[in-house]
Design a protein around this motif. Sequence first.
Motif, PDB file in Angstrom:
ATOM      1  N   ARG A   1       0.871  -1.171   0.000  1.00  0.00           N
ATOM      2  CA  ARG A   1       0.000   0.000   0.000  1.00  0.00           C
ATOM      3  C   ARG A   1       0.901   1.212   0.000  1.00  0.00           C
ATOM      4  O   ARG A   1       1.435   1.575   1.053  1.00  0.00           O
ATOM      5  N   GLY A   2       1.069   1.832  -1.175  1.00  0.00           N
ATOM      6  CA  GLY A   2       2.008   2.950  -1.230  1.00  0.00           C
ATOM      7  C   GLY A   2       3.369   2.455  -0.772  1.00  0.00           C
ATOM      8  O   GLY A   2       3.814   1.362  -1.150  1.00  0.00           O
ATOM      9  N   PRO A   3       4.038   3.225   0.039  1.00  0.00           N
ATOM     10  CA  PRO A   3       5.389   2.846   0.463  1.00  0.00           C
ATOM     11  C   PRO A   3       5.376   1.701   1.478  1.00  0.00           C
ATOM     12  O   PRO A   3       6.385   1.057   1.704  1.00  0.00           O
TER      13      PRO A   3
ATOM     14  N   GLY B   1      -5.924  -0.414  16.069  1.00  0.00           N
ATOM     15  CA  GLY B   1      -4.664   0.097  15.557  1.00  0.00           C
ATOM     16  C   GLY B   1      -4.794   1.529  15.144  1.00  0.00           C
ATOM     17  O   GLY B   1      -5.902   2.007  14.872  1.00  0.00           O
ATOM     18  N   PRO B   2      -3.676   2.219  15.078  1.00  0.00           N
ATOM     19  CA  PRO B   2      -3.723   3.635  14.725  1.00  0.00           C
ATOM     20  C   PRO B   2      -4.174   3.854  13.285  1.00  0.00           C
ATOM     21  O   PRO B   2      -4.242   2.910  12.499  1.00  0.00           O
ATOM     22  N   ASN B   3      -4.488   5.089  12.946  1.00  0.00           N
ATOM     23  CA  ASN B   3      -4.876   5.430  11.575  1.00  0.00           C
ATOM     24  C   ASN B   3      -3.780   5.023  10.616  1.00  0.00           C
ATOM     25  O   ASN B   3      -2.599   5.244  10.881  1.00  0.00           O
ATOM     26  N   GLY B   4      -4.202   4.440   9.508  1.00  0.00           N
ATOM     27  CA  GLY B   4      -3.230   4.086   8.488  1.00  0.00           C
ATOM     28  C   GLY B   4      -2.456   2.826   8.796  1.00  0.00           C
ATOM     29  O   GLY B   4      -1.470   2.521   8.123  1.00  0.00           O
TER      30      GLY B   4
ATOM     31  N   ARG C   1     -10.509  -5.180   3.085  1.00  0.00           N
ATOM     32  CA  ARG C   1     -10.693  -5.185   1.632  1.00  0.00           C
ATOM     33  C   ARG C   1     -10.133  -6.470   1.018  1.00  0.00           C
ATOM     34  O   ARG C   1     -10.699  -7.018   0.076  1.00  0.00           O
TER      35      ARG C   1
ATOM     36  N   LEU D   1     -11.896  -7.396  -2.518  1.00  0.00           N
ATOM     37  CA  LEU D   1     -11.901  -6.147  -3.282  1.00  0.00           C
ATOM     38  C   LEU D   1     -10.491  -5.692  -3.603  1.00  0.00           C
ATOM     39  O   LEU D   1     -10.289  -4.771  -4.377  1.00  0.00           O
TER      40      LEU D   1
ATOM     41  N   ARG E   1      -6.622  -7.445  -4.374  1.00  0.00           N
ATOM     42  CA  ARG E   1      -5.870  -8.691  -4.520  1.00  0.00           C
ATOM     43  C   ARG E   1      -4.590  -8.598  -3.731  1.00  0.00           C
ATOM     44  O   ARG E   1      -3.790  -7.705  -3.968  1.00  0.00           O
TER      45      ARG E   1
ATOM     46  N   GLU F   1      -0.124  -2.352  13.893  1.00  0.00           N
ATOM     47  CA  GLU F   1       0.568  -1.075  13.723  1.00  0.00           C
ATOM     48  C   GLU F   1       1.475  -1.176  12.520  1.00  0.00           C
ATOM     49  O   GLU F   1       2.186  -2.155  12.351  1.00  0.00           O
TER      50      GLU F   1
ATOM     51  N   ARG G   1      -0.072  12.657  -1.739  1.00  0.00           N
ATOM     52  CA  ARG G   1      -1.012  11.626  -2.165  1.00  0.00           C
ATOM     53  C   ARG G   1      -2.323  12.232  -2.610  1.00  0.00           C
ATOM     54  O   ARG G   1      -2.663  13.354  -2.282  1.00  0.00           O
TER      55      ARG G   1
ATOM     56  N   SER H   1      -6.129   6.530   4.341  1.00  0.00           N
ATOM     57  CA  SER H   1      -7.053   5.793   5.202  1.00  0.00           C
ATOM     58  C   SER H   1      -8.093   6.772   5.738  1.00  0.00           C
ATOM     59  O   SER H   1      -7.947   7.988   5.615  1.00  0.00           O
TER      60      SER H   1
ATOM     61  N   GLY I   1      -8.938   7.773   8.741  1.00  0.00           N
ATOM     62  CA  GLY I   1      -8.479   8.738   9.730  1.00  0.00           C
ATOM     63  C   GLY I   1      -7.530   9.760   9.125  1.00  0.00           C
ATOM     64  O   GLY I   1      -7.547  10.949   9.496  1.00  0.00           O
ATOM     65  N   GLN I   2      -6.726   9.325   8.175  1.00  0.00           N
ATOM     66  CA  GLN I   2      -5.825  10.267   7.506  1.00  0.00           C
ATOM     67  C   GLN I   2      -6.632  11.292   6.723  1.00  0.00           C
ATOM     68  O   GLN I   2      -6.326  12.493   6.738  1.00  0.00           O
TER      69      GLN I   2
ATOM     70  N   ARG J   1      -8.078  13.890   8.971  1.00  0.00           N
ATOM     71  CA  ARG J   1      -7.110  14.893   9.428  1.00  0.00           C
ATOM     72  C   ARG J   1      -6.811  15.906   8.334  1.00  0.00           C
ATOM     73  O   ARG J   1      -6.678  17.109   8.597  1.00  0.00           O
TER      74      ARG J   1
ATOM     75  N   ALA K   1     -13.074   9.764  13.255  1.00  0.00           N
ATOM     76  CA  ALA K   1     -12.412   8.608  12.637  1.00  0.00           C
ATOM     77  C   ALA K   1     -10.989   8.425  13.146  1.00  0.00           C
ATOM     78  O   ALA K   1     -10.256   7.577  12.643  1.00  0.00           O
TER      79      ALA K   1
ATOM     80  N   ASP L   1      -7.868   7.441  15.600  1.00  0.00           N
ATOM     81  CA  ASP L   1      -7.595   6.451  16.621  1.00  0.00           C
ATOM     82  C   ASP L   1      -7.358   7.168  17.939  1.00  0.00           C
ATOM     83  O   ASP L   1      -7.086   8.374  17.984  1.00  0.00           O
TER      84      ASP L   1
ATOM     85  N   ARG M   1      -5.098   7.437  20.156  1.00  0.00           N
ATOM     86  CA  ARG M   1      -3.897   8.204  20.465  1.00  0.00           C
ATOM     87  C   ARG M   1      -3.827   9.467  19.612  1.00  0.00           C
ATOM     88  O   ARG M   1      -3.594  10.566  20.102  1.00  0.00           O
ATOM     89  N   THR M   2      -4.048   9.288  18.318  1.00  0.00           N
ATOM     90  CA  THR M   2      -4.024  10.444  17.422  1.00  0.00           C
ATOM     91  C   THR M   2      -5.054  11.471  17.859  1.00  0.00           C
ATOM     92  O   THR M   2      -4.824  12.674  17.805  1.00  0.00           O
TER      93      THR M   2
ATOM     94  N   ASP N   1     -18.112  -2.054  -5.739  1.00  0.00           N
ATOM     95  CA  ASP N   1     -17.481  -2.880  -4.707  1.00  0.00           C
ATOM     96  C   ASP N   1     -18.504  -3.269  -3.654  1.00  0.00           C
ATOM     97  O   ASP N   1     -18.587  -4.427  -3.239  1.00  0.00           O
TER      98      ASP N   1
END
Lengths: 350, 350, 268, 268, 245
Positions: free
Chosen positions: A11-13, A32-35, A43, A48, A50, A210, B131, B137, B139-140, B143, B165, B167, B169-170, C166
């Motif tokens: 997912r991206g980097p 877990g934290p955002n992202g 997904r 949705l 692969r 995380e 991006r 995501s 939550g991102q 923000r 949305a 988390d 901690r954020t 989806d």
Amino acid sequence: MSLAASVAVARGPMTVGLDVAVADGEVLAVLGPNGAGKSTLLRVLAGLLRPDDGRVVVGTDVWVDVAAGVHLPAHERRLGMVFQDHLLFPHLSVTDNVAFGLRTRGVRRGPARAAAREWLARVGVADLADRRPGQLSGGQAQRAALARALVGDPALLLLDEPLSALDARTRLTVRAELRRHLADYGGSTVLVTHDPVDAMALADRVVVVEEGRVVQAGTPADVSRHPRTDYVARLVGLALLPGTGEGGTVRLEGGGRVAVAEQTAGPVFVAVRPESVALYPSRPDGSPRNVWPARLVAATPHGSTVRCELAGEVPLIADVTATAFAELGLAPGTPVWASVKASEVAVYDR
Amino acid sequence: MSLAASVAVARGPMTVGLDVAVADGEVLAVLGPNGAGKSTLLRVLAGLLRPDDGRVVVGTDVWVDVAAGVHLPAHERRLGMVFQDHLLFPHLSVTDNVAFGLRTRGVRRGPARAAAREWLARVGVADLADRRPGQLSGGQAQRAALARALVGDPALLLLDEPLSALDARTRLTVRAELRRHLADYGGSTVLVTHDPVDAMALADRVVVVEEGRVVQAGTPADVSRHPRTDYVARLVGLALLPGTGEGGTVRLEGGGRVAVAEQTAGPVFVAVRPESVALYPSRPDGSPRNVWPARLVAATPHGSTVRCELAGEVPLIADVTATAFAELGLAPGTPVWASVKASEVAVYDR
Amino acid sequence: MRGRREAGVPAPLLVPALLAVAFLVLPLLGLLVRAPWSELWPQLSSPAVGQALRLSLVSATAATLVSVVLGVPLAWVLARSRIRGRSVLRALVTVPLVLPPVVGGVALFLVLGRQGLVGAWLDEAFGLTIPFTTTAVVIAETFVAMPFLVISVEGALRAADARFEDAAATLGADRWTTFRRVTLPLVAPGVAAGAVLCWARALGEFGATITFAGNFPGTTQTMPLAVYLALQRDPQAAVVLSLVLLAVSLATLLLLRDRWLSRAGAAA
Amino acid sequence: MRGRREAGVPAPLLVPALLAVAFLVLPLLGLLVRAPWSELWPQLSSPAVGQALRLSLVSATAATLVSVVLGVPLAWVLARSRIRGRSVLRALVTVPLVLPPVVGGVALFLVLGRQGLVGAWLDEAFGLTIPFTTTAVVIAETFVAMPFLVISVEGALRAADARFEDAAATLGADRWTTFRRVTLPLVAPGVAAGAVLCWARALGEFGATITFAGNFPGTTQTMPLAVYLALQRDPQAAVVLSLVLLAVSLATLLLLRDRWLSRAGAAA
Amino acid sequence: GGDDGAAAPGGATSSAPDDGPSGTLTVFAAASLTDVFTDLGGRLEGQHPGLDVQFNFAGSSALATQVVQGAPADVFASAAEPQMATVTDAGLAAGEPAVVAANVLQIAVPAGNPAGVTGLADFAREELALAVCAPEVPCGAASEEVFAAAGVAAVPDTQEEDVRAALTKVELGEVDAALVYTTDVASAGDAVEGLDFPESAEAVNAYPIATLTGAPNPDAAAAFVELVLSEEGRAALSGAGFRVP
Ligand SMILES: Nc1ncnc2c1ncn2[C@@H]1O[C@H](COP(=O)(O)OP(=O)(O)OP(=O)(O)O)[C@@H](O)[C@H]1O
Ligand SMILES: Nc1ncnc2c1ncn2[C@@H]1O[C@H](COP(=O)(O)OP(=O)(O)OP(=O)(O)O)[C@@H](O)[C@H]1O
Ligand SMILES: [Mg+2]
Ligand SMILES: [Mg+2]
């Protein structure tokens, strides 16, 4: 049906690489934290996205096996899914949205609508059954989306923050409704949430994700008592201090020492409950063996108490009553002394 | 700038009719159940929905005056707004989304981008600046939407559940950031939230909206101490019992009596904190003057305590420790005795 | 204090829009003003004109139906599937737009004519000959008009939010069900626009029709053919005939589009 | 256990799509097969053909540009503004699609001819005469092709999510800025589709052009006119010329569309 | 642009050094005259080095419309008399139009005459695919006349908008016979055979030519009409299959 998934997807980097297993009838909460990759996991499980590698097995059916080139399309997976942004069909009434899954699975219009209406009543939006999604408030839409996912008989329930837009009271009743439903439900459920209360109330097991990895897994009680990362500790309201056990004290990684009630050795975590931290304007005398100088960095009122974030050799969180807070004359930047009784400090192996 | 709004707008079968006033630099939290009309209020203030009646005045400018046919278009209102579903522009990078408002207000590309990046850093998504929103995501994205609303110098900030949305901690850090910003900010802020902690931490005043009407207004502390509706009471974790004062006791509207420490008369509210309610398997003897039979209807674990909802003549909420809960052998349907000391019962005029 | 009402149309949009309207509508006005209205009644009462008008409407509507039935799936394939050579296919589908219609008619002969690839076989196997029949009119109009539908529906599909598809998949809808129950309703305005283009183009079709279907009153003589022939002898009559065609299509569009669009709008 | 790969195109979509492709592409193949390829080189090397091809491309592109500049605002007005008589306006704009192009040419004379409403004034005031010039070609093509752009962009605008425009308004963007910076990028695929339709229709324009602009080699003789003349003399050469036009437009579409669409796609 | 002047009236000045016509000559001519007129125009240019001949070939009725709308034309050559009448009725023709050529009908059949068509009577055979011109256009009017003269009740499958369209169908073998002009059969090449029939003399179609009153370059216009009507012009026309008076 049970779910066993072990998938990797870029997912991206970042690469999300997660292993999860959920037994029949079990509810797994993903925290877990955002992202972190929670929605990404859902997904992939839904078909949705692969994965680049891995397998997903539900019951005895292989849904995904990248090595073998197997990828069951989403619509053959018997899912119930709540998306983070609802995705109710804008051209259908709320009832028809909820009935959609039944209709595609061959239920006739009448019974499908009846079942839809029943679920709408269970999540408290029965009176909105004939509206279009565009005419709903955020929380109403989320409840309709939840009803759409729950109606029918999915093999796997994937719920992405299904209660986040609900008001506090509705949240209680919908959570109770969901809890009731999940207790009877024979399939596996994966529930993504940011609310530890949801996890506690609904989940049999918790995994904490995380940066695309599982960092902790266990029962809700276990995870909340023995957090293994700072994120989890904050989530359950503890201060988490990694260190090395040296008999009756722990040498912290960040510097400083903590006296504990047990004898320990090797790498350990020290966890301190905010309620157990007392604050003093000057160095206190007396029994507590743990006394540290600190500085207040942030204070948040929380009911009748104020949660204080402290910086210093030993970073801590302290809950003090609003009265005490006022009497101490605390403001961001104020130097204070913090103390904790050794018997109040939890210590467990890393 | 100060805001004074008094508007009425029909929404489906319901009419939303709200009066709100926010002073310069003040933060008003709008609380209320789903579908109460909170987002509707923000849309009217933003100029995205024409009210059927009323006025909106900001500072000395009349933004809306239905009787006089005045309706300032949204783009001339100098707003910062977070929508409940973000609405980041899908075709622009995150930076350009945040810079959009500055650019439309004439800031050149370089400085606008720099300001955008600074705000992205403040809400913790600096690394995602290039991006597209579709690659964030949930939550991102939220923000980024917050950063987009805060950058620049709006006269009015309208925030619709800006932290829902995030988390846990954020949420703390973003809330602290927002608090810092709002402390310096000279305009008015209207914050819609479902989280009483947000309201406590960020708002100077609170209005509670139910079914399109303001049902309570006041400081956060005041509202949480003296809830006037069941919704607010639940929100702040109190059981609210309306009744009539008869000297040292209150006759409840639902039946039953509560002994209180003060002398009261006329219509009053009785509020009971869950912590002050003790549960017994059989009728207890002793000092508490308030002892009622009840039945457990729902129990939710909450940290180390369990929140129990009780039904009976006097509906209550009780917090008991997990240990006590286990020892009492409680399960939904179990009959119990609940008791509260008269001195623990708050009573105030209706 | 600014108290004016919500800004209407901004000038940089209003000015070009007005120019566009003037450009498109003035010539029509010119026709209306200069038209020999005395010709109107004789023309309208001539049975040949009625025949041609009816044939035009019937065949354009049939061509639009065929185009929707075949063209919407093709647009979907172009917009959503991942088959190879999609961009070549898309360009190929666009190309009949460029073909001079008369050459298009010739091309249709090569396939469906008595000696055409498919036509010869049809003739032998079933004794079917297509040219010079009303079917040929529909085919010629479809050939010319369908690409308009395909391209505009494809554009609408690309612009639509695929995440709803989806969501439908997670509810057990296969791609066909998703297409019918989600995608198609969501792009209904695009399909409506495409169908209008297609219908209008079919209604105005001339070159391919006269080439492939010929011109026989009652069978293959559509209004544009009648107009063209009238132009040869009596240009005034031709203008009147065109105006009749315009009026009929205007009325149809007003009726149909508003009805369809309001339905599609309610769905959006 | 089902282990097959993700379903490709569902049959109820694939079958009509294939039929559509066959229907649109087979006639072209027929032309290709039967074309007298020996004619190709003489035709290609004739300077007149080169001239006509260049003029066609230039004027169709100019007509498309004019159509985009005027037509997109008009589409916006039809889709978004609340001016009265919108549905009548929309139908009026659609109507030139139905007008037989030759009559369209006549209508243009009535407005822009030497004796036309506007033309007479242009002639007197500036000594400008429009008919029989390259400008006239562009005008004729624009008149015929612009409605395609307007209708398909309007469809795209209706399908687009207007809430982003609300968001832009709260960020201080007036309707014009919102249009430029939000709406237009969001409907870029629709505009691309509309522009392709418009360009292709302009490239194939014949009737209005030959009527209003005449058929002067080098000035107003576009490829369809050259094909028409060739048909009078040497039908084989006409087919070859059409194929040249097809090939050039195919190449252009492949190049342009892929470039534009991939940009628009990245933006979506 | 600069090349717009080719058709603009301003370009047609006669300021060349020699006495002959010069500048730009604009000829509006029926599309069926394309080959012959292009050829004759080239010859005229050869005779007068300062002269540039521009042609506008299109259908006669389109040309008539253009002329009536004020087109800057010098010469108008129509494929039939009604269109010329439109121009003369508008008072735009300088003098009486002259007839340059005439055309008679021929039966066109695909190479090899697969249906075995022999004469006009075959146009009454239901089983054949037959094309004639629409009565609105000159060749259609002529067809009606010959059918009337021959007493044949024709049953065509299509009434074509012009000769070319009919001929195309013959070339493709889609019709078994079509009634078209001799000149068209001559230009169609090997794919089409022409059958003469006696009744063709009943309907002769004349091609009138006229210089126009508003001609920007009347000298050149006169020179062109003169050339067309000359022996040289007549030869060229009859070479293309026209009858010349
Ligand atoms: N389409 C995409 N392309 C590239 N990166 C993406 C894409 N979608 C998400 N990401 C990134 O992948 C990571 C995981 O995203 P995901 O949506 O799974 O997070 P999440 O755990 O659900 O977070 P949240 O709690 O905020 O919803 C994030 O860092 C996000 O920026
Ligand atoms: N477009 C609309 N047409 C008709 N009714 C609407 C429309 N939008 C919202 N409503 C109704 O108006 C009421 C108020 O909606 P609003 O979105 O303001 O609620 P809210 O307080 O923001 O709720 P939430 O907390 O769920 O976001 C709701 O009952 C909703 O169903
Ligand atoms: Mg997520
Ligand atoms: Mg809301």
